[in-house]
Design a protein around this motif. Structure first.
Motif, PDB file in Angstrom:
ATOM      1  N   THR A 342       0.827  -1.203   0.000  1.00  0.00           N
ATOM      2  CA  THR A 342       0.000   0.000   0.000  1.00  0.00           C
ATOM      3  C   THR A 342       0.864   1.257   0.000  1.00  0.00           C
ATOM      4  OG1 THR A 342      -1.845  -1.095   1.121  1.00  0.00           O
ATOM      5  CG2 THR A 342      -1.732   1.298   1.311  1.00  0.00           C
ATOM      6  N   VAL A 343       1.912   1.264   0.792  1.00  0.00           N
ATOM      7  CA  VAL A 343       2.810   2.421   0.831  1.00  0.00           C
ATOM      8  C   VAL A 343       3.501   2.595  -0.518  1.00  0.00           C
ATOM      9  CG1 VAL A 343       4.905   3.349   1.881  1.00  0.00           C
ATOM     10  CG2 VAL A 343       3.132   2.346   3.318  1.00  0.00           C
ATOM     11  N   GLU A 344       3.975   1.507  -1.104  1.00  0.00           N
ATOM     12  CA  GLU A 344       4.639   1.601  -2.398  1.00  0.00           C
ATOM     13  C   GLU A 344       3.708   2.157  -3.468  1.00  0.00           C
ATOM     14  OE1 GLU A 344       5.948  -2.355  -3.107  1.00  0.00           O
ATOM     15  OE2 GLU A 344       7.833  -2.118  -1.994  1.00  0.00           O
ATOM     16  N   GLU A 345       2.448   1.752  -3.423  1.00  0.00           N
ATOM     17  CA  GLU A 345       1.498   2.152  -4.462  1.00  0.00           C
ATOM     18  C   GLU A 345       0.993   3.582  -4.288  1.00  0.00           C
ATOM     19  OE1 GLU A 345      -2.945   0.848  -6.126  1.00  0.00           O
ATOM     20  OE2 GLU A 345      -1.825  -0.490  -4.800  1.00  0.00           O
ATOM     21  N   SER A 346       0.715   3.986  -3.052  1.00  0.00           N
ATOM     22  CA  SER A 346       0.019   5.256  -2.835  1.00  0.00           C
ATOM     23  C   SER A 346       0.832   6.327  -2.130  1.00  0.00           C
ATOM     24  CB  SER A 346      -1.264   5.003  -2.015  1.00  0.00           C
ATOM     25  OG  SER A 346      -2.124   4.107  -2.687  1.00  0.00           O
ATOM     26  N   PHE A 347       1.956   5.955  -1.509  1.00  0.00           N
ATOM     27  CA  PHE A 347       2.689   6.923  -0.712  1.00  0.00           C
ATOM     28  C   PHE A 347       4.184   6.944  -1.058  1.00  0.00           C
ATOM     29  CE2 PHE A 347      -0.958   5.423   1.732  1.00  0.00           C
ATOM     30  CZ  PHE A 347      -1.577   6.625   2.082  1.00  0.00           C
ATOM     31  N   GLY A 348       4.495   6.612  -2.295  1.00  0.00           N
ATOM     32  CA  GLY A 348       5.884   6.597  -2.730  1.00  0.00           C
ATOM     33  C   GLY A 348       6.375   7.974  -3.151  1.00  0.00           C
ATOM     34  N   PRO A 349       7.689   8.172  -3.219  1.00  0.00           N
ATOM     35  CA  PRO A 349       8.246   9.497  -3.541  1.00  0.00           C
ATOM     36  C   PRO A 349       7.998   9.925  -4.981  1.00  0.00           C
ATOM     37  CG  PRO A 349       9.996   7.845  -3.293  1.00  0.00           C
ATOM     38  CD  PRO A 349       8.734   7.206  -2.837  1.00  0.00           C
ATOM     39  N   GLU A 350       7.932   8.995  -5.932  1.00  0.00           N
ATOM     40  CA  GLU A 350       7.744   9.390  -7.329  1.00  0.00           C
ATOM     41  C   GLU A 350       6.383  10.050  -7.532  1.00  0.00           C
ATOM     42  OE1 GLU A 350       8.647   6.366  -6.364  1.00  0.00           O
ATOM     43  OE2 GLU A 350      10.746   6.242  -7.014  1.00  0.00           O
ATOM     44  N   ARG A 351       5.359   9.446  -6.974  1.00  0.00           N
ATOM     45  CA  ARG A 351       4.021  10.021  -7.109  1.00  0.00           C
ATOM     46  C   ARG A 351       3.943  11.374  -6.404  1.00  0.00           C
ATOM     47  NH1 ARG A 351      -1.594   6.856  -5.428  1.00  0.00           N
ATOM     48  NH2 ARG A 351      -3.024   8.591  -5.812  1.00  0.00           N
ATOM     49  N   PHE A 352       4.517  11.465  -5.229  1.00  0.00           N
ATOM     50  CA  PHE A 352       4.553  12.706  -4.459  1.00  0.00           C
ATOM     51  C   PHE A 352       5.218  13.816  -5.260  1.00  0.00           C
ATOM     52  CE2 PHE A 352       6.742  15.411  -1.326  1.00  0.00           C
ATOM     53  CZ  PHE A 352       5.753  15.668  -0.384  1.00  0.00           C
ATOM     54  N   ALA A 353       6.386  13.546  -5.829  1.00  0.00           N
ATOM     55  CA  ALA A 353       7.122  14.554  -6.593  1.00  0.00           C
ATOM     56  C   ALA A 353       6.350  14.966  -7.841  1.00  0.00           C
ATOM     57  CB  ALA A 353       8.498  14.017  -6.977  1.00  0.00           C
ATOM     58  N   ALA A 354       5.741  14.003  -8.528  1.00  0.00           N
ATOM     59  CA  ALA A 354       5.005  14.326  -9.753  1.00  0.00           C
ATOM     60  C   ALA A 354       3.806  15.222  -9.461  1.00  0.00           C
ATOM     61  CB  ALA A 354       4.559  13.034 -10.437  1.00  0.00           C
ATOM     62  N   GLN A 355       3.097  14.940  -8.377  1.00  0.00           N
ATOM     63  CA  GLN A 355       1.891  15.728  -8.066  1.00  0.00           C
ATOM     64  C   GLN A 355       2.261  17.152  -7.646  1.00  0.00           C
ATOM     65  OE1 GLN A 355       0.233  12.675  -5.296  1.00  0.00           O
ATOM     66  NE2 GLN A 355      -1.629  12.849  -6.512  1.00  0.00           N
ATOM     67  N   TYR A 356       3.267  17.302  -6.793  1.00  0.00           N
ATOM     68  CA  TYR A 356       3.644  18.660  -6.374  1.00  0.00           C
ATOM     69  C   TYR A 356       4.307  19.416  -7.529  1.00  0.00           C
ATOM     70  CZ  TYR A 356       2.407  18.685  -1.447  1.00  0.00           C
ATOM     71  OH  TYR A 356       1.694  18.699  -0.266  1.00  0.00           O
ATOM     72  N   GLY A 357       5.129  18.732  -8.329  1.00  0.00           N
ATOM     73  CA  GLY A 357       5.739  19.410  -9.461  1.00  0.00           C
ATOM     74  C   GLY A 357       4.699  19.917 -10.436  1.00  0.00           C
ATOM     75  N   SER A 358       3.677  19.112 -10.706  1.00  0.00           N
ATOM     76  CA  SER A 358       2.599  19.528 -11.590  1.00  0.00           C
ATOM     77  C   SER A 358       1.834  20.718 -11.022  1.00  0.00           C
ATOM     78  CB  SER A 358       1.651  18.354 -11.840  1.00  0.00           C
ATOM     79  OG  SER A 358       0.555  18.726 -12.631  1.00  0.00           O
ATOM     80  N   LEU A 359       1.566  20.699  -9.713  1.00  0.00           N
ATOM     81  CA  LEU A 359       0.848  21.805  -9.090  1.00  0.00           C
ATOM     82  C   LEU A 359       1.665  23.091  -9.140  1.00  0.00           C
ATOM     83  CD1 LEU A 359      -1.501  22.956  -7.471  1.00  0.00           C
ATOM     84  CD2 LEU A 359      -0.445  22.023  -5.392  1.00  0.00           C
ATOM     85  N   TYR A 360       2.952  23.002  -8.835  1.00  0.00           N
ATOM     86  CA  TYR A 360       3.812  24.186  -8.921  1.00  0.00           C
ATOM     87  C   TYR A 360       3.787  24.791 -10.316  1.00  0.00           C
ATOM     88  CZ  TYR A 360       6.263  23.627  -4.392  1.00  0.00           C
ATOM     89  OH  TYR A 360       6.596  23.580  -3.068  1.00  0.00           O
ATOM     90  N   ARG A 361       3.969  23.948 -11.331  1.00  0.00           N
ATOM     91  CA  ARG A 361       4.015  24.465 -12.707  1.00  0.00           C
ATOM     92  C   ARG A 361       2.684  25.071 -13.112  1.00  0.00           C
ATOM     93  NH1 ARG A 361       7.513  19.960 -13.005  1.00  0.00           N
ATOM     94  NH2 ARG A 361       5.800  18.516 -13.376  1.00  0.00           N
ATOM     95  N   GLU A 362       1.597  24.483 -12.650  1.00  0.00           N
ATOM     96  CA  GLU A 362       0.273  25.031 -12.962  1.00  0.00           C
ATOM     97  C   GLU A 362       0.122  26.437 -12.380  1.00  0.00           C
ATOM     98  OE1 GLU A 362      -4.305  24.335 -11.408  1.00  0.00           O
ATOM     99  OE2 GLU A 362      -2.962  22.596 -11.546  1.00  0.00           O
ATOM    100  N   LEU A 363       0.526  26.632 -11.138  1.00  0.00           N
ATOM    101  CA  LEU A 363       0.331  27.923 -10.483  1.00  0.00           C
ATOM    102  C   LEU A 363       1.328  28.986 -10.960  1.00  0.00           C
ATOM    103  CD1 LEU A 363      -0.379  26.754  -6.819  1.00  0.00           C
ATOM    104  CD2 LEU A 363      -2.018  27.427  -8.574  1.00  0.00           C
ATOM    105  N   LEU A 364       2.463  28.550 -11.478  1.00  0.00           N
ATOM    106  CA  LEU A 364       3.474  29.503 -11.939  1.00  0.00           C
ATOM    107  C   LEU A 364       3.300  29.892 -13.405  1.00  0.00           C
ATOM    108  CD1 LEU A 364       6.585  27.941 -10.179  1.00  0.00           C
ATOM    109  CD2 LEU A 364       5.632  30.226  -9.749  1.00  0.00           C
ATOM    110  N   THR A 365       2.370  29.226 -14.075  1.00  0.00           N
ATOM    111  CA  THR A 365       2.139  29.536 -15.494  1.00  0.00           C
ATOM    112  C   THR A 365       1.428  30.883 -15.659  1.00  0.00           C
ATOM    113  OG1 THR A 365       1.971  27.203 -16.047  1.00  0.00           O
ATOM    114  CG2 THR A 365       1.069  28.767 -17.612  1.00  0.00           C
TER     115      THR A 365
END
Length: 365
Positions: A342-365
């Motif tokens: 469950t941790v690997e699927e839902s709480f891993g670092p790759e997913r975390f980084a992708a979601q925050y990176g996408s949010l940052y880029r959205e707000l900085l556009t």
């Protein structure tokens, strides 16, 4: 220089230094700092350097005077003032602040303190749900669970996203079950409904059912609390319940070693208040392969059948589940494997980084 000509600069706004006392807000901020190398971060550091964790090696430190790095009132005031000044140099502000007693006033001062730049507010938790009615959103709000997101939307928080916290899986490897007398761990705070009392009562119920184990309470204090007296109250409660093998600790420097010797994590708070909506210790335990017994609270529904859950505040039912689990090695193995998956699927670092990176880029556009 334009934003496009350099990495976007992000202020990590926390109530205490990133290299000071540990806490859910600091841990989340450090995770974001380490997960997004394409951004230039400003962050608060402890001055003079104390006995806290090593400072991050990236970004630019903003010193706050603090003797122990904990979020005491003078440190929170410094953070607010330093943050207001540093926000003028940032393209985006990312706040990591629990909604507590003073947050509503800060939220109304947000335009004055942080200006017109975009703001992301990762919300570790809410001390008292009644505070939501007096609070204005700082900007885009990030909840740790779907349950919290629904509460925020119902309170007219506008743009609410869900990004679960992360566990650096390489730092929390899956470990085999330890041998010897089982150790049951509670890790939390000395809060009135933080779960420590229910954990002791549940452990006493399990002992009355015939279970044999050692109970360790890793209970952290908050500024202004008499932790010695609170720890003694827990020992007295344990003794009155017939528990003879109990250890009450304070802050744990090496949680890796503690979880390595743990058989079961017991986390049965009646409500989630001062701690993170999804406590990082629970994720670390599951990543390590340690089954968890949790309160049946809405935010824990995301764990599905990877954990055992008992009605919130029901020490008798929690204790019965603990006694049963300690007698079922096959169930223990199954839960250990499910927790890690469950941790690997839902709480891993790759997913975390992708979601925050996408949010940052959205707000900085």
């Amino acid at each position: 220089m334009t934003v496009a000509a350099r990495p976007p600069r992000v202020l990590l706004l926390t109530s205490s230094p990133l290299d000071g006392a540990d806490g859910s807000d600091v841990a989340l901020a450090r995770d974001v700092l380490g997960a997004l190398p394409d951004f230039d971060f400003l962050w608060f550091s402890q001055w003079p350097a104390g006995r806290g964790r090593p400072p991050p090696s990236v970004g630019t430190a903003i010193p706050l005077w603090s003797g122990d790095g904990s979020p005491r009132a003078p440190v929170r005031l410094q953070a607010a003032l330093a943050g207001a000044a540093a926000a003028r140099r940032a393209d985006l502000v990312h706040a990591f602040v629990t909604i507590g007693r003073t947050f509503p006033a800060f939220s109304w001062l947000r335009p004055l303190m942080l200006g017109a730049r975009p703001v992301v507010h990762t919300l570790p938790g809410v001390m008292d749900a009644r505070l939501l009615a007096r609070t204005r959103p700082l900007g885009t709000t990030v909840a740790l669970s779907e349950s919290m997101a629904r509460r925020l939307r119902a309170a007219d928080f506008g743009d609410v996203r869900v990004i679960p916290p992360m566990v650096p899986l390489g730092s929390w490897p899956y470990l085999p079950r330890p041998g010897g007398l089982p150790m049951v761990l509670f890790a939390g705070h000395h809060d009135p409904q933080g779960g420590a009392v229910t954990a002791v009562q549940a452990a006493a119920e399990a002992v009355r059912s015939g279970a044999r184990f050692r109970l360790v309470l890793a209970v952290r204090g908050r500024p202004g609390q008499n932790t010695g007296a609170l720890a003694e109250e827990l020992r007295e409660l344990a003794g009155a319940g017939g528990l003879t093998d109990v250890e009450v600790r304070g802050y744990v420097d090496d949680m890796h070693a503690l979880l390595a010797s743990t058989h079961v994590l017991l986390f049965p708070p009646p409500v989630i208040g001062g701690t993170a909506d999804i406590p990082l210790t629970v994720l670390q335990a599951l990543a390590t392969g340690r089954p968890a017994i949790l309160s049946d609270l809405p935010q824990f529904a995301d764990f599905g059948d990877a954990v055992l859950r008992a009605p919130a505040g029901d020490a008798r039912r929690t204790g019965q589940q603990l006694a049963w689990l300690l007698e079922q090695p096959r169930v223990w193995d199954m839960l250990a494997e499910r927790g890690r998956a469950t941790v690997e699927e839902s709480f891993g670092p790759e997913r975390f980084a992708a979601q925050y990176g996408s949010l940052y880029r959205e707000l900085l556009t």
